[in-house]
Design an enzyme around this catalytic site. Structure first.
Site, short mmCIF file in Angstrom:
data_model
loop_
_atom_site.label_atom_id
_atom_site.label_comp_id
_atom_site.label_asym_id
_atom_site.label_seq_id
_atom_site.Cartn_x
_atom_site.Cartn_y
_atom_site.Cartn_z
CB THR A 1 45.75 34.04 44.26
OG1 THR A 1 46.68 34.89 43.62
CG2 THR A 1 44.60 34.92 44.77
CG ASP A 2 50.94 35.61 44.38
OD1 ASP A 2 49.93 35.80 43.68
OD2 ASP A 2 52.11 35.54 43.90
CD GLU A 3 46.45 38.27 41.24
OE1 GLU A 3 45.48 39.04 41.24
OE2 GLU A 3 46.83 37.66 40.24
CE1 TYR A 48 41.06 35.07 40.98
CE2 TYR A 48 43.10 36.32 41.17
CZ TYR A 48 42.43 35.11 41.21
OH TYR A 48 43.11 33.95 41.51
CE LYS A 93 41.01 32.37 44.93
NZ LYS A 93 40.39 31.03 44.70
P1 NAD Z 1 40.54 28.49 35.56
O1 NAD Z 1 39.71 29.68 35.24
O2 NAD Z 1 41.36 27.84 34.49
O3 NAD Z 1 39.65 27.36 36.18
C1 NAD Z 1 38.58 27.62 37.06
C2 NAD Z 1 37.65 26.41 37.06
O4 NAD Z 1 36.56 26.67 37.95
C3 NAD Z 1 37.05 26.11 35.69
O5 NAD Z 1 37.09 24.73 35.47
C4 NAD Z 1 35.62 26.62 35.81
O6 NAD Z 1 34.69 25.96 34.96
C5 NAD Z 1 35.34 26.32 37.28
N1 NAD Z 1 34.26 27.16 37.82
C6 NAD Z 1 34.14 28.51 37.74
N2 NAD Z 1 33.00 28.91 38.34
C7 NAD Z 1 32.41 27.78 38.83
C8 NAD Z 1 31.22 27.55 39.58
N3 NAD Z 1 30.42 28.55 39.95
N4 NAD Z 1 30.92 26.28 39.91
C9 NAD Z 1 31.73 25.25 39.54
N5 NAD Z 1 32.86 25.42 38.84
C10 NAD Z 1 33.20 26.67 38.49
O7 NAD Z 1 41.46 28.97 36.76
P2 NAD Z 1 42.86 28.44 37.28
O8 NAD Z 1 43.91 29.36 36.81
O9 NAD Z 1 42.97 26.99 37.04
O10 NAD Z 1 42.69 28.71 38.85
C11 NAD Z 1 42.25 27.68 39.74
C12 NAD Z 1 42.34 28.17 41.17
O11 NAD Z 1 43.69 28.49 41.48
C13 NAD Z 1 41.53 29.42 41.46
O12 NAD Z 1 40.97 29.30 42.74
C14 NAD Z 1 42.57 30.53 41.42
O13 NAD Z 1 42.17 31.61 42.23
C15 NAD Z 1 43.77 29.82 41.99
N6 NAD Z 1 45.08 30.35 41.60
C16 NAD Z 1 45.41 30.50 40.29
C17 NAD Z 1 46.68 30.93 39.94
C18 NAD Z 1 47.10 31.08 38.50
O14 NAD Z 1 48.23 31.47 38.23
N7 NAD Z 1 46.27 30.74 37.52
C19 NAD Z 1 47.62 31.23 40.95
C20 NAD Z 1 47.23 31.07 42.29
C21 NAD Z 1 45.98 30.62 42.60
O1 TDX Z 2 48.46 40.23 27.28
C1 TDX Z 2 48.90 40.41 28.43
N1 TDX Z 2 49.99 41.23 28.57
C2 TDX Z 2 50.55 41.47 29.79
O2 TDX Z 2 51.54 42.22 29.87
C3 TDX Z 2 48.32 39.77 29.59
C4 TDX Z 2 47.12 38.88 29.45
C5 TDX Z 2 48.91 40.03 30.81
N2 TDX Z 2 49.97 40.86 30.92
C6 TDX Z 2 50.60 41.05 32.24
C7 TDX Z 2 49.69 41.35 33.39
C8 TDX Z 2 50.43 40.71 34.56
O3 TDX Z 2 51.42 41.60 35.04
O4 TDX Z 2 51.22 39.78 32.56
C9 TDX Z 2 51.13 39.50 33.96
C10 TDX Z 2 50.36 38.20 34.16
O5 TDX Z 2 49.02 38.41 33.77
P1 TDX Z 2 47.88 37.29 33.94
O6 TDX Z 2 48.27 36.06 33.23
O7 TDX Z 2 46.58 37.92 33.61
O8 TDX Z 2 48.00 36.94 35.49
P2 TDX Z 2 47.84 37.79 36.84
O9 TDX Z 2 46.96 38.95 36.68
O10 TDX Z 2 49.21 38.00 37.41
O11 TDX Z 2 47.04 36.70 37.72
C11 TDX Z 2 47.40 35.29 37.67
O12 TDX Z 2 48.17 34.91 38.76
C12 TDX Z 2 47.55 34.88 40.02
C13 TDX Z 2 46.15 34.42 37.58
O13 TDX Z 2 45.37 34.79 36.45
C14 TDX Z 2 45.36 34.49 38.85
O14 TDX Z 2 44.25 33.59 38.79
C15 TDX Z 2 46.26 34.11 40.00
O15 TDX Z 2 45.59 34.25 41.21
#
Ligand code: NAD
Ligand code: TDX
Length: 333
Positions: free
Chosen positions: A122-124, A149, A153
């Site tokens: 992630t960019d975080e 988190y 990562k």
């Molecule tokens: P998500 O929570 O929807 O999915 C995570 C998946 O991992 C789920 O299917 C869960 O069951 C599985 N999992 C968790 N713990 C596990 C374990 N111990 N063994 C096997 N499986 C396990 O998350 P997401 O948003 O789809 O994120 C997927 C990946 O992308 C992550 O690595 C996250 O850091 C990265 N990422 C997410 C975002 C975002 O905006 N959501 C952005 C950048 C990177």
């Molecule tokens: O109810 C809300 N109100 C609100 O203002 C929620 C749930 C979030 N927020 C804000 C927090 C953040 O500034 O919105 C923004 C996005 O929040 P999230 O969806 O929780 O994402 P963020 O914390 O930015 O992280 C996401 O992007 C990077 C993913 O969950 C991560 O897995 C990924 O790595």
């Protein structure tokens, strides 16, 4: 490459990636390793031919299991993680266990069997930027994670790079910005606000809503990951982003407008502790070296499609909604 193991392939981004791969690489066999945590709806992989996509229910921390599965595959794409910042602030241990120890188990098996490995991050990991900063994150930005988190990562990224350098692991890494699209859990920002409005309630903005996220459609994340898997240089990191910077207030207003509501009809709730101010990705390296381009460059259109998906799939999100809101209520968010 014909056999791919996708960890976390039942989650939001993982299942979208599996569906994408299923469509664009019809000859590949896909094995999903997933623990099916709270974050998963079992419908996520529904409708895919089981001859081509098999689901193994298991934990990435189980060394014997990952050893066996990695021995049988050509490549691993590692999405599995605990992914929600708010949860990590309440209960950090599952993040340390899955994101750090789980990644360690996988790279140990990948190096033992000499398999190609792609690590999703992630960019975080870079921390945050000032609102007025003209710079964006690049592959050389220093790591400075803020939350449990993002720090786990970051830890996993360091492990992968050390395994490349010390043991010759055939790995690439990617750090992507905030994804949106279908199958995202209602705990996350966009699905939470969309479903609040669909239920006749107000969206909930943390603090003043000035925080900026760099939105990318999850299908563009999928195409970028496949590009890196096939064309990326071993040991290299690629940032994935689609120039989608928006502050949270703008996004909430757009959701309300698309749903035909008053764009000011939202509420301010407690802010997230340590809330990162702004993320922004410079994806020049991925575009210029590997020729990748995003397809969803119109955020409003991508958001409208996503909103439509949540409207059409109420049975998918309804069961998780009350549980998720009960957790937020305890936090005053
Ligand atoms: P998500 O929570 O929807 O999915 C995570 C998946 O991992 C789920 O299917 C869960 O069951 C599985 N999992 C968790 N713990 C596990 C374990 N111990 N063994 C096997 N499986 C396990 O998350 P997401 O948003 O789809 O994120 C997927 C990946 O992308 C992550 O690595 C996250 O850091 C990265 N990422 C997410 C975002 C975002 O905006 N959501 C952005 C950048 C990177
Ligand atoms: O109810 C809300 N109100 C609100 O203002 C929620 C749930 C979030 N927020 C804000 C927090 C953040 O500034 O919105 C923004 C996005 O929040 P999230 O969806 O929780 O994402 P963020 O914390 O930015 O992280 C996401 O992007 C990077 C993913 O969950 C991560 O897995 C990924 O790595």
């Amino acid at each position: 490459m014909e056999k791919v193991l996708v960890t976390g392939g039942a989650g939001f981004i993982g299942s979208n990636f599996v569906r994408y791969l299923y469509r664009v690489r019809p000859n590949w066999q896909i094995t999903v390793l997933d623990a099916l945590t709270y974050a998963v709806n079992k419908e996520n992989l529904k409708g895919l031919d089981e001859q081509r996509v098999s689901l193994v229910l298991g934990n990435i921390c189980d060394q014997a299991l990952v050893d066996k599965l990695i021995a049988e595959t050509d490549a691993v794409v590692h999405f599995a993680a605990e992914s929600h910042n708010d949860n990590s602030l309440q209960s950090p241990w599952p993040f340390v266990e899955t994101n750090i120890i789980g990644t360690f188990r996988l790279i140990e098996a990948a190096r033992k069997h000499g398999k190609r490995f792609h690590h999703i991050s992630t960019d975080e990991v870079y921390g945050d930027l000032e609102l007025s900063d003209p710079q964006k994150f690049t592959e050389t930005t220093a790591y400075n994670p803020s939350s449990p988190y993002s720090s786990t990562k970051a830890g996993s990224d360091h492990l992968v790079r050390a395994w490349v350098r010390s043991f010759g692991l055939k790995a690439t890494l990617s750090n992507c910005s905030n994804n949106y699209g279908p199958y995202q859990h209602v705990e996350k920002f966009i699905p939470r606000q969309v479903t609040e409005v669909l239920l006749g309630r107000q969206p909930k903005l943390y603090g003043q809503g000035q925080n900026v996220r760099d939105w990318i459609h999850t299908e563009d994340h999928s195409s970028a990951v496949l590009t890196i898997l096939e064309k990326g240089k071993i040991g290299e990191t690629y940032l994935i982003g689609a120039n989608g910077e928006k502050n949270n207030k703008e996004v909430v207003e757009l959701i309300l407008e698309i749903l035909g509501k008053d764009s000011q009809d939202y509420e301010h709730v407690n802010d997230r502790p340590g809330h990162d101010l702004r993320y922004a990705i410079d994806s020049t390296k991925l575009r210029s070296e590997l020729g990748w381009q995003p397809k969803y460059t119109d955020f409003r259109a991508g958001l409208s499609d996503t909103i439509e998906w949540y409207k059409q799939n109420e049975t998918w999100w309804k069961p998780q909604k009350a549980i998720t809101e009960a957790k937020y209520q305890e936090l005053g968010r």
